[in-house]
Motif scaffolding. Structure first.
Motif: not given
Length: 129
Positions: A21-27, A85-91, A94-95, A100-102
């Motif tokens: 949540y902190r390091d990946v999502l950015g909270f 931007d959900v498309h950009g955030e998912v990219r 993943v990158d 893992t994108v469900v």
């Protein structure tokens, strides 16, 4: 009038959840207080330190694990977070982090949604309008 102060996410590992949540999502970390074998571990949205807090709560209550498992089995996200931007955030997820994108970004009425695995037993929906 009531307002949202905390939103609990039951997690099977608080340290791994903090990393996600902190390091990946950015909270942003708000509180990290030892409480016996666990912690009072809260985060806020970036740039909003006084906003609602996400509480990363241990899933040790007997109802928590079966509840989480049932949601995952049915493909139901535990909660949802708005992104620009959900498309950009998912990219990015993943990158940069191998998340893992469900469910890839998909239109859903006025928004676009995606679902990712939080590595702690939950599916999380991301959406943008």
């Amino acid at each position: 009038m009531p307002k949202v102060s905390y939103c609990s996410v039951f997690v099977d590992d608080q340290e791994r959840a903090l990393r996600f949540y902190r390091d990946v999502l950015g909270f942003a970390l708000k509180h990290d207080v030892p409480m016996g074998p666990h912690r009072w571990l809260t985060l806020t949205a970036p740039g909003d330190p006084d906003g609602a807090q996400l509480l990363l709560e241990p899933d040790e209550h007997p109802a928590a694990k079966p509840f989480k498992a049932a949601l995952v089995e049915d493909g139901i996200p535990l909660t949802a977070f708005e992104v620009d931007d959900v498309h950009g955030e998912v990219r990015r997820l993943v990158d940069e982090h191998g998340v893992t994108v469900v469910q890839p970004p998909s239109p859903a009425g006025p928004v676009t949604i995606a679902v990712v695995d939080d590595t702690c037993g939950n599916l999380i929906q991301l959406f943008s309008s």
